[in-house]
Design an enzyme around this catalytic site. Structure first.
Site: not given
Length: 261
Positions: A40, A123, A126
């Site tokens: 991230k 993966k 959302k």
């Protein structure tokens, strides 16, 4: 809601109170090993927030403030649970207590990690920019049909064995979803569709997803229109959660020697 306590995390202060304690227990080396932070934060991790870096300690607090012993997670979260175990063990050792249990992850054998419909190296999430990367529980039939039709695949026929399936990650991801939704063995799915056109498989996959998701979507939309009912659930849930969490954070403070108001 009578069986499951539903609440907003910010309504239970004990989560963040325990997270700060765990920040003082966890070690920088442990957090540096967290692959999700590296993913991230990207290449310029020096500009990432401290909150993102220490998020796993908050996750540990979310779990241990209720003295959970088993936690259902995807395979990608197993590393965070291992950190949670380390934190619990170190706290117990440092303060000569057995206050926190050593948790165990519960990971499904099949569909432990569902990948994006647009990129099978990532993966399903959302947070992905494209809504066609994922199936949402709120999707209606038309959206589900469109997303599966546009799911990334190749032009080859359906694979005839598991080894060939795994070499085609986009196809294997769709097979995994079909397996999980119907509780079918992957081997049986491959035997059923081997050598056939992918469109035939996608049609069956779409029907299976619609059968499972549509009743959920319809119930969600019904509940979302009743805001008073939803507010009452959150209010009741936060009271019940606080009743469990507050005595545990008080036990932590007692072990640390903190003064309580």
């Amino acid at each position: 809601p009578k069986k499951n306590i539903i609440f907003n995390q910010s309504q239970v202060p004990s989560h963040t109170q325990l997270a700060w304690v765990f920040n003082c227990v966890a070690r920088i080396g442990w957090l540096n090993r967290m692959t999700q932070f590296k993913d991230k934060a990207g290449k310029d991790k020096e500009k990432a927030s401290v909150g993102l870096f220490s998020y796993p300690t908050l996750m540990a607090a979310d779990i241990l403030i209720y003295k959970a012993t088993h936690v259902p997670v995807g395979a990608d979260q197993k590393q965070h649970l291992e950190l949670c175990r380390d934190i619990a063990q170190k706290f117990n050792n440092d303060f000569n207590t057995n206050l926190f249990p050593i948790i165990e992850p519960i990971i499904m054998e099949e569909a432990a990690r569902i990948m994006s419909l647009r990129d099978a190296t990532k993966k399903m999430s959302k947070s992905e920019p494209s809504e066609f990367s994922r199936i949402m529980l709120s999707d209606d039939e038309e959206k589900i049909i469109s997303k599966i039709r546009k799911a990334k695949t190749d032009n080859l026929p359906f694979p005839d064995n598991i080894e060939n399936s795994k070499k085609r990650p986009e196809i294997h991801n769709l097979i995994t979803i079909y397996s999980a939704i119907n509780n079918f063995k992957i081997e049986n799915i491959i035997n059923q569709f081997a050598g056939k056109e992918l469109s035939n498989f996608k049609k069956n996959l779409t029907e299976s997803i619609v059968d499972k998701i549509l009743p959920i979507s319809q119930e969600m939309n019904k509940l979302l229109s009743d805001t008073k009912y939803l507010d009452s659930i959150i209010l009741s849930g936060s009271k019940r959660a606080n009743e469990i969490a507050e005595p545990i954070i008080n036990q932590v403070y007692e072990k640390l020697g903190f003064l309580k108001s």
